[in-house]
Design a protein around this motif. Structure first.
Motif, PDB file in Angstrom:
ATOM      1  N   GLN A 107       0.801  -1.222   0.000  1.00 48.65           N
ATOM      2  CA  GLN A 107       0.000   0.000   0.000  1.00 48.65           C
ATOM      3  C   GLN A 107       0.837   1.277   0.000  1.00 48.65           C
ATOM      4  O   GLN A 107       0.483   2.261  -0.647  1.00 48.65           O
ATOM      5  CB  GLN A 107      -0.968  -0.003   1.197  1.00 48.65           C
ATOM      6  CG  GLN A 107      -2.054  -1.055   1.130  1.00 48.65           C
ATOM      7  CD  GLN A 107      -3.010  -0.852  -0.041  1.00 48.65           C
ATOM      8  OE1 GLN A 107      -3.037   0.193  -0.674  1.00 48.65           O
ATOM      9  NE2 GLN A 107      -3.810  -1.874  -0.333  1.00 48.65           N
ATOM     10  N   GLN A 111       0.445   4.004  -2.932  1.00 57.86           N
ATOM     11  CA  GLN A 111       0.080   5.396  -2.651  1.00 57.86           C
ATOM     12  C   GLN A 111       1.120   6.364  -3.205  1.00 57.86           C
ATOM     13  O   GLN A 111       0.781   7.450  -3.683  1.00 57.86           O
ATOM     14  CB  GLN A 111      -0.076   5.599  -1.133  1.00 57.86           C
ATOM     15  CG  GLN A 111      -1.288   4.910  -0.541  1.00 57.86           C
ATOM     16  CD  GLN A 111      -2.592   5.337  -1.210  1.00 57.86           C
ATOM     17  OE1 GLN A 111      -2.824   6.524  -1.449  1.00 57.86           O
ATOM     18  NE2 GLN A 111      -3.432   4.362  -1.526  1.00 57.86           N
ATOM     19  N   TRP A 112       2.375   5.980  -3.158  1.00 59.25           N
ATOM     20  CA  TRP A 112       3.441   6.816  -3.729  1.00 59.25           C
ATOM     21  C   TRP A 112       3.234   6.960  -5.234  1.00 59.25           C
ATOM     22  O   TRP A 112       3.327   8.060  -5.791  1.00 59.25           O
ATOM     23  CB  TRP A 112       4.798   6.189  -3.425  1.00 59.25           C
ATOM     24  CG  TRP A 112       5.973   7.068  -3.712  1.00 59.25           C
ATOM     25  CD1 TRP A 112       5.979   8.336  -4.239  1.00 59.25           C
ATOM     26  CD2 TRP A 112       7.346   6.734  -3.475  1.00 59.25           C
ATOM     27  NE1 TRP A 112       7.269   8.812  -4.350  1.00 59.25           N
ATOM     28  CE2 TRP A 112       8.116   7.845  -3.889  1.00 59.25           C
ATOM     29  CE3 TRP A 112       7.985   5.612  -2.960  1.00 59.25           C
ATOM     30  CZ2 TRP A 112       9.515   7.851  -3.800  1.00 59.25           C
ATOM     31  CZ3 TRP A 112       9.369   5.616  -2.867  1.00 59.25           C
ATOM     32  CH2 TRP A 112      10.126   6.729  -3.277  1.00 59.25           C
ATOM     33  N   LYS A 114       0.443   6.712  -6.827  1.00 56.82           N
ATOM     34  CA  LYS A 114      -0.735   7.564  -7.043  1.00 56.82           C
ATOM     35  C   LYS A 114      -0.376   9.036  -6.894  1.00 56.82           C
ATOM     36  O   LYS A 114      -0.853   9.889  -7.660  1.00 56.82           O
ATOM     37  CB  LYS A 114      -1.838   7.186  -6.039  1.00 56.82           C
ATOM     38  CG  LYS A 114      -2.530   5.877  -6.344  1.00 56.82           C
ATOM     39  CD  LYS A 114      -3.626   5.589  -5.323  1.00 56.82           C
ATOM     40  CE  LYS A 114      -4.334   4.289  -5.632  1.00 56.82           C
ATOM     41  NZ  LYS A 114      -5.393   3.968  -4.641  1.00 56.82           N
ATOM     42  N   LEU A 115       0.448   9.348  -5.915  1.00 62.42           N
ATOM     43  CA  LEU A 115       0.884  10.727  -5.722  1.00 62.42           C
ATOM     44  C   LEU A 115       1.658  11.229  -6.937  1.00 62.42           C
ATOM     45  O   LEU A 115       1.421  12.338  -7.437  1.00 62.42           O
ATOM     46  CB  LEU A 115       1.758  10.828  -4.469  1.00 62.42           C
ATOM     47  CG  LEU A 115       2.514  12.157  -4.280  1.00 62.42           C
ATOM     48  CD1 LEU A 115       1.537  13.296  -4.025  1.00 62.42           C
ATOM     49  CD2 LEU A 115       3.525  12.036  -3.162  1.00 62.42           C
ATOM     50  N   SER A 143      -4.398  -0.224  -9.571  1.00 65.16           N
ATOM     51  CA  SER A 143      -3.546   0.971  -9.635  1.00 65.16           C
ATOM     52  C   SER A 143      -2.712   1.023 -10.915  1.00 65.16           C
ATOM     53  O   SER A 143      -2.229   2.090 -11.303  1.00 65.16           O
ATOM     54  CB  SER A 143      -2.623   1.045  -8.418  1.00 65.16           C
ATOM     55  OG  SER A 143      -1.744  -0.051  -8.384  1.00 65.16           O
ATOM     56  N   PRO A 222       6.462  10.089  -0.059  1.00 70.79           N
ATOM     57  CA  PRO A 222       5.623   9.961   1.135  1.00 70.79           C
ATOM     58  C   PRO A 222       6.457  10.197   2.388  1.00 70.79           C
ATOM     59  O   PRO A 222       7.631   9.844   2.440  1.00 70.79           O
ATOM     60  CB  PRO A 222       5.128   8.514   1.053  1.00 70.79           C
ATOM     61  CG  PRO A 222       6.166   7.807   0.264  1.00 70.79           C
ATOM     62  CD  PRO A 222       6.724   8.802  -0.712  1.00 70.79           C
ATOM     63  N   CYS A 227       2.723  13.725   2.237  1.00 70.60           N
ATOM     64  CA  CYS A 227       3.621  13.702   1.099  1.00 70.60           C
ATOM     65  C   CYS A 227       4.222  15.066   0.858  1.00 70.60           C
ATOM     66  O   CYS A 227       3.525  16.075   0.911  1.00 70.60           O
ATOM     67  CB  CYS A 227       2.882  13.249  -0.165  1.00 70.60           C
ATOM     68  SG  CYS A 227       2.350  11.531  -0.096  1.00 70.60           S
TER      69      CYS A 227
END
Length: 247
Positions: A107, A111-112, A114-115, A143, A222, A227
């Motif tokens: 995860q 998330q990184w 996605k950022l 993703s 992150p 972030c």
């Protein structure tokens, strides 16, 4: 004193390299490592002790990842070392178990990614993966829809750390090596990419990797659940369109 500190901060930022795109490895980076239970389940179905199975599983993997052989041929080679036989149903089950074992998201890394996508950095996947598993991952790992290119070894007849697959990736991106940041959990893969001039960082944990990246490159990373935004020219208003899925 305040002006001096401000100038030092600006100079420190200017020393960081700018990159235009980020390339992620898949296994043990975007997804979690296969569990002991995963491997034991496949070993049991093959009728091979776990320790021996793990050895055979990886020994026979390169031609499978390269696309030289398909799933049935791979699993026949694995059990063939033990002079065992597998039914068609057993082989189908093994391919299913193998595929499912590599679809648990890491995860923090997801998330990184996605950022980075939100900030306008084009994303590419570069992974050693056989045909059956790569198609399963493409469909089952949501993703990846934000990645412009999915470079699977089976589609190019070359596996990391062979230089050919990195060159294929560069050709797709139409980018200079120094404009790319590459993250991979295997040192030999990182070293191979670096030989072509690609900015390469070894991935272990998200936190440690983010710290190494932040010290060298001007991109968002992150940090403690939040972030840091980069000073890059990219923003969510000028990022490239999402890659269209072809399968």
């Amino acid at each position: 004193m305040h002006d001096t500190a401000k100038r030092s901060a600006i100079q420190g930022l200017s020393q960081k390299r700018s990159v235009r795109a980020v390339v992620f490895d898949y296994g043990n980076v975007l997804c979690l490592e296969q569990t002991l239970e995963d491997m034991k389940g496949m070993a049991l179905l093959c009728g091979i002790p776990h320790g021996r199975f793990s050895e055979l599983y990886w020994k026979q993997r390169p031609p499978y990842d390269r696309g030289d052989i398909d799933g049935p041929a791979y699993w026949t080679a694995v059990v063939g070392q033990q002079e065992l036989g597998l039914s068609r149903d057993q082989i189908e089950t093994l391919i299913k178990l193998d595929s499912e074992s590599i679809t648990r998201p890491n995860q923090g890394a997801v998330q990184w990614a996605k950022l980075l996508h939100h900030e306008g950095f084009p994303l590419t996947l570069l992974s050693n993966m056989p045909l059956e598993l790569s198609r399963h991952v493409t469909k089952s790992f949501p993703s990846l829809s934000t990645f412009e290119y999915l470079v699977y070894s089976c589609d190019y007849g070359s596996i990391k750390p062979e230089l050919a697959i990195y060159r294929n990736c560069l050709e797709l991106l139409k980018a200079a090596p120094q404009d790319i940041l590459y993250l991979d959990d295997r040192a030999e893969n990182v070293e191979a990419a670096a030989r072509l001039g690609i900015n390469s960082v070894l991935f272990d944990t998200v936190e440690k990797t983010a710290s190494r990246v932040e010290s060298r490159f001007d991109i968002p990373v992150p940090s403690y659940g939040r972030c840091r935004q980069s000073s890059s020219q990219y923003s969510s208003t000028n990022r490239r369109p999402d890659r269209m899925e072809s399968d």
